[in-house]
Design a protein around this motif. Sequence first.
Motif, short mmCIF file in Angstrom:
data_model
loop_
_atom_site.label_atom_id
_atom_site.label_comp_id
_atom_site.label_asym_id
_atom_site.label_seq_id
_atom_site.Cartn_x
_atom_site.Cartn_y
_atom_site.Cartn_z
N GLN A 173 -1.88 16.70 -3.21
CA GLN A 173 -2.30 16.73 -1.81
C GLN A 173 -2.34 15.28 -1.34
O GLN A 173 -3.32 14.57 -1.54
N TRP A 174 -1.21 14.86 -0.74
CA TRP A 174 -1.02 13.44 -0.45
C TRP A 174 -2.14 12.91 0.44
O TRP A 174 -2.60 13.59 1.36
N PRO A 175 -2.59 11.68 0.19
CA PRO A 175 -3.60 11.08 1.07
C PRO A 175 -3.03 10.84 2.47
O PRO A 175 -1.84 10.56 2.63
N LEU A 176 -3.90 10.99 3.47
CA LEU A 176 -3.48 10.70 4.84
C LEU A 176 -3.21 9.21 4.96
O LEU A 176 -4.04 8.38 4.59
N GLU A 177 -2.04 8.86 5.47
CA GLU A 177 -1.68 7.45 5.54
C GLU A 177 -0.67 7.22 6.63
O GLU A 177 -0.02 8.16 7.13
N ASN A 178 -0.53 5.98 7.01
CA ASN A 178 0.50 5.56 7.95
C ASN A 178 0.96 4.18 7.51
O ASN A 178 0.36 3.16 7.87
N GLY A 179 2.00 4.16 6.69
CA GLY A 179 2.49 2.91 6.14
C GLY A 179 2.95 1.92 7.19
O GLY A 179 3.07 0.73 6.90
N TRP A 180 3.21 2.39 8.40
CA TRP A 180 3.61 1.48 9.48
C TRP A 180 2.44 0.57 9.88
O TRP A 180 2.66 -0.57 10.29
N VAL A 181 1.22 1.08 9.72
CA VAL A 181 0.04 0.34 10.11
C VAL A 181 -0.69 -0.25 8.90
O VAL A 181 -1.10 -1.41 8.90
N ASN A 182 -0.86 0.57 7.85
CA ASN A 182 -1.68 0.15 6.72
C ASN A 182 -1.29 0.97 5.50
O ASN A 182 -1.18 2.19 5.58
N TYR A 183 -1.09 0.32 4.36
CA TYR A 183 -0.82 1.02 3.11
C TYR A 183 -2.12 1.59 2.55
O TYR A 183 -3.20 1.02 2.77
N ASN A 184 -2.01 2.71 1.81
CA ASN A 184 -3.22 3.16 1.13
C ASN A 184 -3.55 2.19 0.00
O ASN A 184 -2.72 1.36 -0.40
N SER A 185 -4.77 2.28 -0.52
CA SER A 185 -5.25 1.25 -1.45
C SER A 185 -4.47 1.22 -2.76
O SER A 185 -4.31 0.16 -3.38
N LEU A 186 -3.98 2.39 -3.20
CA LEU A 186 -3.20 2.41 -4.44
C LEU A 186 -1.86 1.71 -4.22
O LEU A 186 -1.40 0.95 -5.09
N GLN A 187 -1.24 1.95 -3.07
CA GLN A 187 -0.01 1.23 -2.73
C GLN A 187 -0.28 -0.27 -2.65
O GLN A 187 0.50 -1.08 -3.16
N LEU A 188 -1.38 -0.63 -2.01
CA LEU A 188 -1.72 -2.04 -1.83
C LEU A 188 -1.83 -2.75 -3.18
O LEU A 188 -1.27 -3.83 -3.38
#
Length: 308
Positions: A173-188
């Motif tokens: 169940q993917w976390p709600l995110e918008n990579g255009w504005v902000n990466y989720n913390s795991l991506q970061l």
Amino acid sequence: MSPSPSRTASRSPWLKLAWMVPVALLVLAGVVLAARWLRDTPALQDFLAQYPGFSPLPDGAPVGIPAWVGWQHFLNSLLLLLIIRSGWLIRTRQRPIGSWTRNNKGLIRTKNPPKRISLDLWFHLSLDVLWVLNGLIFYVLIFATGHWVRLVPTSWDVFPNAASAALQYASLQWPLENGWVNYNSLQLLAYFSIVFIAAPLAIISGLRMSPSWPAKSRVNRYFRIETARAVHFPVMVYFVLFIIVHITLVLTTGVLRNLNHMYAASDDTGWTGFWFFAVSVVVMVGAWVAARPLLLRPVAALTGKVSR
């Protein structure tokens, strides 16, 4: 008629791999079920509510992904593909396809005569120079434009938010995110580790493994070549694992929008980014095919002596 011992031996690695596939699938299924069960517990629901999976960016952080990031991403992908390939060939090829000796004239001159190295190593080092140059340009641009705040953690809550994002991914169940504005913390954390930890480690350990070091150099006292090798290969494995996970998530979490972020500098769901991506794949496949002795020898001969 029984199969020959050589044929049986050649099949054994594939048999081991065949057993690993169902085991891996069972492990993944167990992880998903465990993550789904945890998400339903009151304690984890409170945790997810408090840490949704991302940390707010500082005020004034840039919004969007500029076009130069797309170009840097493509060049980095192309160079990394060939660097990993050439590095693997250096490690596994038993018979070199040729050797190269640098011309000791022009801008680069040394007191001692240049050492002869394999053509694979020449190609690997040449790619490394281009990759480092591309990386230096990237560093300059992210700090000059403020884009660094999207790649560097600025608060400690990045760690519980990363754990939250990991749990959400594990439960499918993917976390709600918008990579255009902000990466989720795991991506970061993943991007930070690649850009500011893995890449410098690869460069430093690679420099130490260079054949240019004198045999009795003082650096041997502090940074032995065996240590550099022990660092360099695991870093390569980390890059490969990162690339696999990165591509998987790009393709499974809104592929058109993600490709537009990466290749078209836009936040829509059109097909522009996909077509740029398709062209980049063709270029990378072409580069992989072209990296053969037939082409490498005449290019290497421009800066040194090539021999078989």
